[in-house]
Structure formats: C-alpha cells, structure tokens
Motif scaffolding. Structure first.
Motif, PDB file in Angstrom:
ATOM      1  N   GLY A  27       0.750  -1.251   0.000  1.00 58.14           N
ATOM      2  CA  GLY A  27       0.000   0.000   0.000  1.00 58.14           C
ATOM      3  C   GLY A  27       0.780   1.301   0.000  1.00 58.14           C
ATOM      4  O   GLY A  27       1.996   1.324  -0.020  1.00 58.14           O
ATOM      5  N   ASP A  28       0.039   2.403   0.042  1.00 57.06           N
ATOM      6  CA  ASP A  28       0.514   3.779  -0.178  1.00 57.06           C
ATOM      7  C   ASP A  28       0.913   3.951  -1.644  1.00 57.06           C
ATOM      8  O   ASP A  28       2.085   3.951  -2.001  1.00 57.06           O
ATOM      9  CB  ASP A  28       1.687   4.166   0.740  1.00 57.06           C
ATOM     10  CG  ASP A  28       1.222   4.818   2.032  1.00 57.06           C
ATOM     11  OD1 ASP A  28       0.004   4.819   2.294  1.00 57.06           O
ATOM     12  OD2 ASP A  28       2.084   5.326   2.780  1.00 57.06           O
ATOM     13  N   LYS A  29      -0.092   4.159  -2.490  1.00 64.21           N
ATOM     14  CA  LYS A  29       0.154   4.204  -3.925  1.00 64.21           C
ATOM     15  C   LYS A  29      -0.039   5.595  -4.507  1.00 64.21           C
ATOM     16  O   LYS A  29       0.121   5.800  -5.697  1.00 64.21           O
ATOM     17  CB  LYS A  29      -0.771   3.180  -4.601  1.00 64.21           C
ATOM     18  CG  LYS A  29      -0.406   1.759  -4.166  1.00 64.21           C
ATOM     19  CD  LYS A  29      -1.344   0.707  -4.696  1.00 64.21           C
ATOM     20  CE  LYS A  29      -2.536   0.534  -3.797  1.00 64.21           C
ATOM     21  NZ  LYS A  29      -3.336  -0.665  -4.127  1.00 64.21           N
ATOM     22  N   HIS A  30      -0.424   6.547  -3.637  1.00 62.42           N
ATOM     23  CA  HIS A  30      -0.658   7.922  -4.086  1.00 62.42           C
ATOM     24  C   HIS A  30       0.310   8.866  -3.393  1.00 62.42           C
ATOM     25  O   HIS A  30       0.971   8.500  -2.438  1.00 62.42           O
ATOM     26  CB  HIS A  30      -2.060   8.388  -3.679  1.00 62.42           C
ATOM     27  CG  HIS A  30      -3.143   7.505  -4.156  1.00 62.42           C
ATOM     28  ND1 HIS A  30      -3.854   7.772  -5.291  1.00 62.42           N
ATOM     29  CD2 HIS A  30      -3.621   6.350  -3.662  1.00 62.42           C
ATOM     30  CE1 HIS A  30      -4.743   6.809  -5.466  1.00 62.42           C
ATOM     31  NE2 HIS A  30      -4.625   5.941  -4.496  1.00 62.42           N
ATOM     32  N   ASP A  31       0.271  10.119  -3.842  1.00 63.81           N
ATOM     33  CA  ASP A  31       0.950  11.218  -3.167  1.00 63.81           C
ATOM     34  C   ASP A  31       2.468  11.061  -3.222  1.00 63.81           C
ATOM     35  O   ASP A  31       3.059  10.406  -2.371  1.00 63.81           O
ATOM     36  CB  ASP A  31       0.498  11.352  -1.698  1.00 63.81           C
ATOM     37  CG  ASP A  31      -1.012  11.485  -1.583  1.00 63.81           C
ATOM     38  OD1 ASP A  31      -1.594  12.195  -2.421  1.00 63.81           O
ATOM     39  OD2 ASP A  31      -1.603  10.860  -0.690  1.00 63.81           O
ATOM     40  N   GLY A  32       3.069  11.664  -4.221  1.00 62.40           N
ATOM     41  CA  GLY A  32       4.521  11.599  -4.306  1.00 62.40           C
ATOM     42  C   GLY A  32       5.083  11.785  -5.696  1.00 62.40           C
ATOM     43  O   GLY A  32       6.275  12.050  -5.842  1.00 62.40           O
ATOM     44  N   ASN A  33       4.240  11.664  -6.715  1.00 61.73           N
ATOM     45  CA  ASN A  33       4.757  11.730  -8.072  1.00 61.73           C
ATOM     46  C   ASN A  33       3.654  12.240  -8.997  1.00 61.73           C
ATOM     47  O   ASN A  33       2.480  11.949  -8.782  1.00 61.73           O
ATOM     48  CB  ASN A  33       5.200  10.316  -8.492  1.00 61.73           C
ATOM     49  CG  ASN A  33       6.006  10.318  -9.764  1.00 61.73           C
ATOM     50  OD1 ASN A  33       5.479  10.495 -10.858  1.00 61.73           O
ATOM     51  ND2 ASN A  33       7.312  10.129  -9.627  1.00 61.73           N
ATOM     52  N   ALA A  67      -1.082  14.193 -10.742  1.00 58.76           N
ATOM     53  CA  ALA A  67      -1.478  15.226 -11.705  1.00 58.76           C
ATOM     54  C   ALA A  67      -2.831  14.933 -12.332  1.00 58.76           C
ATOM     55  O   ALA A  67      -3.287  15.665 -13.199  1.00 58.76           O
ATOM     56  CB  ALA A  67      -0.408  15.369 -12.789  1.00 58.76           C
ATOM     57  N   THR A  68      -3.492  13.845 -11.911  1.00 59.57           N
ATOM     58  CA  THR A  68      -4.807  13.540 -12.468  1.00 59.57           C
ATOM     59  C   THR A  68      -5.896  13.839 -11.443  1.00 59.57           C
ATOM     60  O   THR A  68      -5.623  13.967 -10.256  1.00 59.57           O
ATOM     61  CB  THR A  68      -4.917  12.048 -12.860  1.00 59.57           C
ATOM     62  OG1 THR A  68      -4.722  11.247 -11.688  1.00 59.57           O
ATOM     63  CG2 THR A  68      -3.890  11.674 -13.904  1.00 59.57           C
ATOM     64  N   VAL A  69      -7.125  13.942 -11.937  1.00 56.21           N
ATOM     65  CA  VAL A  69      -8.266  14.111 -11.049  1.00 56.21           C
ATOM     66  C   VAL A  69      -9.252  12.980 -11.325  1.00 56.21           C
ATOM     67  O   VAL A  69      -9.687  12.827 -12.463  1.00 56.21           O
ATOM     68  CB  VAL A  69      -8.975  15.469 -11.297  1.00 56.21           C
ATOM     69  CG1 VAL A  69     -10.140  15.629 -10.318  1.00 56.21           C
ATOM     70  CG2 VAL A  69      -7.987  16.616 -11.153  1.00 56.21           C
ATOM     71  N   PRO A  70      -9.616  12.165 -10.321  1.00 51.35           N
ATOM     72  CA  PRO A  70      -8.993  12.199  -9.000  1.00 51.35           C
ATOM     73  C   PRO A  70      -7.548  11.684  -9.056  1.00 51.35           C
ATOM     74  O   PRO A  70      -7.172  10.990 -10.004  1.00 51.35           O
ATOM     75  CB  PRO A  70      -9.864  11.252  -8.170  1.00 51.35           C
ATOM     76  CG  PRO A  70     -10.489  10.328  -9.164  1.00 51.35           C
ATOM     77  CD  PRO A  70     -10.652  11.111 -10.425  1.00 51.35           C
ATOM     78  N   ASN A  71      -6.821  12.043  -8.043  1.00 49.65           N
ATOM     79  CA  ASN A  71      -5.474  11.559  -7.843  1.00 49.65           C
ATOM     80  C   ASN A  71      -5.451  10.023  -7.962  1.00 49.65           C
ATOM     81  O   ASN A  71      -6.240   9.348  -7.325  1.00 49.65           O
ATOM     82  CB  ASN A  71      -5.091  12.039  -6.419  1.00 49.65           C
ATOM     83  CG  ASN A  71      -3.800  11.486  -5.914  1.00 49.65           C
ATOM     84  OD1 ASN A  71      -3.443  10.352  -6.179  1.00 49.65           O
ATOM     85  ND2 ASN A  71      -3.106  12.290  -5.158  1.00 49.65           N
ATOM     86  N   ASN A  94       1.212  13.211 -21.948  1.00 45.87           N
ATOM     87  CA  ASN A  94      -0.128  13.816 -21.874  1.00 45.87           C
ATOM     88  C   ASN A  94      -0.288  14.706 -20.647  1.00 45.87           C
ATOM     89  O   ASN A  94      -0.952  15.727 -20.700  1.00 45.87           O
ATOM     90  CB  ASN A  94      -1.218  12.730 -21.817  1.00 45.87           C
ATOM     91  CG  ASN A  94      -1.276  11.926 -23.092  1.00 45.87           C
ATOM     92  OD1 ASN A  94      -0.698  12.324 -24.109  1.00 45.87           O
ATOM     93  ND2 ASN A  94      -1.951  10.777 -23.050  1.00 45.87           N
ATOM     94  N   LEU A  95       0.308  14.280 -19.560  1.00 49.85           N
ATOM     95  CA  LEU A  95       0.196  15.067 -18.325  1.00 49.85           C
ATOM     96  C   LEU A  95       1.239  16.183 -18.279  1.00 49.85           C
ATOM     97  O   LEU A  95       1.301  16.932 -17.310  1.00 49.85           O
ATOM     98  CB  LEU A  95       0.359  14.155 -17.094  1.00 49.85           C
ATOM     99  CG  LEU A  95      -0.703  13.069 -16.897  1.00 49.85           C
ATOM    100  CD1 LEU A  95      -0.323  12.141 -15.742  1.00 49.85           C
ATOM    101  CD2 LEU A  95      -2.073  13.693 -16.633  1.00 49.85           C
TER     102      LEU A  95
END
Ligand SMILES: *[C@@H]1O[C@H](CO)[C@@H](O)[C@H](O)[C@H]1NC(C)=O
Ligand SMILES: *[C@@H]1O[C@H](CO)[C@@H](O)[C@H](O)[C@H]1NC(C)=O
Ligand SMILES: [Zn+2]
Ligand SMILES: [Zn+2]
Length: 590
Positions: free
Chosen positions: A99-105, A110-114, A354-355
């Motif tokens: 786990g912890d797959k968000h917040d850091g890159n 850069a997408t919504v939702p993260n 793209n981002l």
C-alpha cells in the motif's frame, strides 16, 4: 556478470517463448560499464517472495537517479522472466504489495482524481497479495477509487486483502475492503498459505473507511472462525502483510500481532511484510518468523526466500533489490524484455507526455538533499528553503515592518531536489502541497521558542509525512561505511541479518536527523516583549497554537489562551510556488 554464465542462460531460456536477442553481443551492450558490477545473488528457496511497498505513484522511474532507472513496465518484465528462469516448476513465488500508492509523483497526483491513471498502471502487475495504505484513506475519492478499481476488480478479487479496514458504501453500509483473509495453496509445491493484512492504527481515515486496531481483530468472530477453520495442521505458512512498520519500538503493533498469532500457531512459519516508515528493514521475530520492509517510492523490490518450509527448521534469506534495469536483468539472468512490460513502459511514457510531466520550468544547478546533508549544509533542501526561498514570501494582507518568524514543517517536503531540469513532475515530487499562510502576532520571547518546542515533541499531528525513522539505530551507523566513489550513492542497510542485504554495493549515503520544523528568522528589533509576526502553514495551526499556549504557561505563568481567532490570513505565494520562482530566477542567470 560472467559472460559464460550468460550464454548458458540464453540457450536454456529460448525454449520459454520469451523474446530474446539472438546474439549475446547485443545483450552485453545493454549494460554500461558502471553497472556491470555483479549484484549479491538472490538465494532462491522453496518458497520465494517479491515485495513492494509505499510506491506513491513512482511508476515512471527515477529520471535523475540511475540506481533506480527501472519503470513499472520493467518491473512487470522482471517478475515474468524471473518466474520462468529462477523459480521454475519446482518452487513458488508470491508477489506482495503493502500500500501507499498515491501522493509523491506527478504520474499519480497530476490527475483528477489523484491516481485515476496510475492505479491502472499499478494493477498491471500480477500481485498475489495486495492491500492499502493510509494514503488510500486521506480523501474520499481515493478510497472510493481504491475500493472499486482495485479491491473489487475481477483481477484481484482473491488477492486483495484487508483484515482491519472496511469500506463504507454510498448507502452507509460497512463492508470488507476486499477479502478479510486469503487461504490458498501455492501452484507448484502446494504450500498452504493463510494470509491476513493489517493497517497500522490509523485514526484519520475519511468517512468512507473504518480502521479497527489490528489487535482487536483477534477477538472478532469472523477471525476466530477462520483460525478454527484453518488450524495449525492445515497451514504451512502464515503470511501477515500490511501497512505497518516491522520494527516499531514505540507502538509495537506488529509485535503484539505476533504474540497473539503465536498463541494460535505456536510452531508455524510466519512471514511478515510491512511498510509506512519508508525504509529497508528486516526483522527476526523468532526462529520461525521474520519480516521485511522494502523501502519507498519504487526504489526497492524486497526479496525473501524460505527453505525447508515443512521441516521445522525454516531457513530464511532476504535481499533488497535496487529498482534498476541492471539489477532486474542480472537477477532474472536474462535481458529485461517482455512484450507486456515494454508496452507498459511505452504507455507510461505517453501518459507522462499527456500530463506534461516533462515540461521544463527551470534548471537546478546542484542537488539539495533532505537527509544526506545536515541542515546546516548549503546542499540541504531545508537550508535552501529557509535561507533563499522563504524570505521571498510577501504578504498581501499585512505590513511587513515587523520581525518575522516563518515556520514550516519538514514533512511538507517529500523528496530530494536533484541537479538538472526542474519539471512539472519535480513540483509534484519535491513539494506538492499547496499551502495558505496564516500568522499570529506574539511577543518575541514566545515566538523564538516555538520551533524548539515543536522539535522536542513527536512528529506533527497534522503532517502527512511517514513516521520519523526513530529506529535509525538500524541505519548505516552499525554497518561499516563504504567509501568508494566508483559506486553509486545509495543505501548501506543494516538489519537483523547483518550488513549484506542490499543487492548492490553502494557508496554509503549518510543520514542526518531532520527536525519536525525549520524556520526563517528576520529580526528587526530585539526587545523580547516586542510583538513579532509568527507565520506558518494554515494546516499546522493547531500545533502552533498548542506550542504557544504551553510556552506561555511555562514562561509567563499566566494563561492567555491563544485560539484560532488570534490567527489571521497572511497571504502570499505557497512554498511550492516560491521554490519554483526561485529556481526560474536562477535559471535566467545561468
Ligand atoms: C540456509 O541458507 C543459507 C544460504 O541462504 C545457507 O548458506 C545455509 O547453509 C542454509 N542453512 C541450512 C541449515 O540449510
Ligand atoms: C532538459 O531540458 C532541455 C530543454 O528542454 C532538454 O533539451 C534536455 O534534453 C533535458 N534534459 C534531460 C536530461 O531531460
Ligand atoms: Zn508511505
Ligand atoms: Zn503510509
């Protein structure tokens, strides 16, 4: 790497249908000279595990760090080839993430939702066991995404386990977040595995999730039914994987779990997988139980093997594999190529385009580090912020004639700032948090003690940072430093098995403690009763007020209570913005 050995491998694996170059010459050219150093071998056993944790969106490689130059496509290729070449049909491999797959890159953030796109990329890996971390539980939209796209996905219906986190549906029903446990037999050796997944006792989950402390689960009916259904004689290995540190001198959650498990399974082999504190670590619990933790930000794949699983004397071995193409192909003993992996690498590249993550906004003239330089060094990122960046803060709400203290929590910086292009991705990586500034007018005698007060206490409650690595006694200090400029800078990990865990020898990176907060001080007058402006992130306001009230009590003996009504908006650009502008300005002059 021995050339002869490579040739043999090429001949033996062409029968597997893997796409391999026909000439060994082409293979050898794939390894630049510095990377030809042979890694420490992985000791393959009867039962083998590969483990990732705390990837935090880093699926697109580390573009400024050649140690960790593999991307998620390379990782997919590695596991596939490794399984064919090294595991074969007489041993087993179990792939785990904690786990912890968000917040850091930027790829995730850069997408919504993260995580909208990075979740799909992550899920291309064929995990046998996976679960969630606290970063899947901060916002409701992350929790909903995790539940529907991963926990409920057909691919991971069996594999996704959470024993102590539940999901709250649109209707308010509380349902399991995936399976509560998984019992299965391994493909080849038919090893019977019973697995549970525990999140640490996280108290700040959003309204769509419910976390129950791990130890409380042992009293629940469903758990007691499971262990009654699968008593010791029906279980060869208990696997406990989850989002909690495997060395936890403060809360000892994992140790409490172990004590309770041993009451039920006194002799059974137990393997733990942990995360959250962002370190490489391996712990021995007893002669039949060990645990591994595999770093952070997709720079490590943890390897564990267990031999003599059924003989009463299990033999454990561990290794931390650098997330690099070189390490991957050397351990797989073949070039790092599969169709699926290379398609995924291409897909990641096009998503990055793209981002606009490669968009250059400036140039960083030299590297600035969080931990490997002391905060007094001009190559330390907090030093850069307090000396060059924060003084640029201008208020659009109040006058700036007063002396100023600008306090930021160090947890608001997440990564080293490397020499080279400063891109849109760099912003997400180094300092992604937008922030508002608040301020409070207080006597100098109070303001000047706030930072020290906060640094004497525990990690700030309001911080999203991982816990302080208080077990850094396990850090390089207890293993001999390696000083070899021909090696790349990196970990020299010390753990319960010693100093030989890292697959690659690194030129030892030093580690310095980082305080909870750092500050910029601009003094214009120096009488202690003079009122000054104490400026801080709005999200650490409760910590600041707490510090002021405690200091006020002990210093003045009086009880003027500071409340949020005393705090006002300061205005001005966020740290993230100030840093970007500073780098842009530097770039103009060079
Ligand atoms: C355990 O494994 C190590 C290598 O990983 C090996 O050197 C050792 O002999 C093994 N011990 C036993 C008892 O098999
Ligand atoms: C840095 O940016 C420049 C200008 O956009 C580009 O030409 C160069 O290739 C970039 N360097 C790297 C290593 O990406
Ligand atoms: Zn994490
Ligand atoms: Zn975490």
């Amino acid at each position: 790497m021995h050339f002869g050995q490579l040739l043999v491998v090429l001949i033996t694996c062409t029968g597997l249908g893997l796409a391999l170059p026909t000439s060994d010459q082409r293979v050898l050219q794939r390894f630049p000279s510095l990377e030809q150093a042979a890694p420490r071998e992985l000791e393959i056993g009867e039962l083998n595990f590969l483990h990732t944790t705390d990837t935090h969106g880093w699926l697109g490689s580390h573009l400024n760090q050649p140690n960790y130059d593999a991307d998620w496509g390379d990782f997919v290729s590695f596991v596939e080839i490794f399984r064919h070449n090294r595991i074969g049909a007489s041993r087993d491999l179990i792939l785990v993430d904690t786990g912890d797959k968000h917040d850091g890159n930027g790829l995730s953030d850069a997408t919504v939702p993260n995580g909208r796109i990075s979740t799909e990329i992550f899920n291309k890996q064929d995990y046998d066991l996976l679960t969630l971390g606290n970063h899947e539980l901060y916002t409701e939209e992350n929790t909903i995404l995790e539940y529907h796209r991963t926990a409920q996905s057909p691919k991971f219906k069996e594999a996704y386990v959470s024993s102590n986190v539940e999901f709250v549906t649109d209707d308010g029903d509380i349902v399991p977040f995936g399976s509560k446990y998984r019992y299965f037999e391994t493909t080849n050796r038919k090893i019977r595995v019973l697995s549970f997944a525990f999140m640490f006792n996280f108290q700040r989950a959003n309204a769509r999730a419910k976390v129950t402390p791990a130890v409380a689960i042992f009293e629940e009916d469903w758990f007691q039914n499971v262990v009654r259904q699968f008593p010791a004689e029906k279980v060869d290995v208990v696997v406990v994987f989850g989002h909690l540190p495997i060395t936890d001198p403060e809360d000892r959650e994992i140790n409490q779990v172990h004590t309770k498990l041993r009451e039920i399974y006194p002799q059974t082999v137990i393997q733990y997988f942990g995360g959250h504190s962002h370190i490489r670590d391996f712990a021995v619990f007893d002669d039949r139980a060990t645990g591994i933790q595999s770093g952070r930000f997709a720079e490590t794949v943890g390897f564990v093997s267990i031999d003599q699983v059924g003989d009463g004397t299990p033999n454990f071995s561990r290794r931390y594999v650098d997330f690099s193409k070189n390490s991957f192909s050397q351990h797989a003993k073949a070039p790092l190529y599969t169709t699926r992996g290379s398609e995924l690498s291409n897909h990641i590249q096009s998503i990055r385009q793209n981002l606009e993550l490669n968009q250059v906004v400036g140039y960083v003239p030299s590297s600035y580090y969080m931990y490997s330089k002391p905060t007094t060094s001009k190559h330390n990122i907090y030093n850069l912020l307090t000396s060059q960046v924060l003084p640029r803060l201008r208020s659009d709400e109040t006058d700036e004639s007063k002396s100023r203290f600008i306090i930021i929590n160090t947890g608001s910086i997440r990564y080293d700032l490397y020499k080279g292009n400063f891109t849109k991705d760099t912003e997400y990586i180094v300092s992604p948090f937008p922030n508002d500034w608040n301020y409070i007018e207080v006597p100098l005698s109070l303001a000047e003690n706030v930072a020290d007060y906060l640094n004497d206490g525990p990690v700030l409650y309001s911080s999203m940072a991982p816990p302080k690595i208080s077990n850094m006694v396990k850090g390089p200090a207890s293993c001999p430093f390696i000083h070899d400029p021909d090696l790349r800078k990196g970990y020299t990990t010390s753990d319960d098995f010693g100093c030989d865990g890292d697959d690659m020898l690194h030129n030892t990176e030093l580690y310095f403690e980082v305080p909870n907060v750092v500050q910029t001080v601009e003094l214009k007058q120096i009488k202690s009763e003079t009122a000054v402006h104490l400026i801080f992130y709005s999200f650490i306001e409760s910590d600041i007020l707490h510090a002021l009230n405690e200091l006020s009590k002990s210093q003045v003996g009086e009880t003027k209570l500071f409340t949020e009504n005393d705090c006002k908006k300061y205005g001005g650009a966020s740290t993230k913005q100030l840093l970007k502008e500073y780098i842009q300005e530097l770039s103009l002059h060079t």
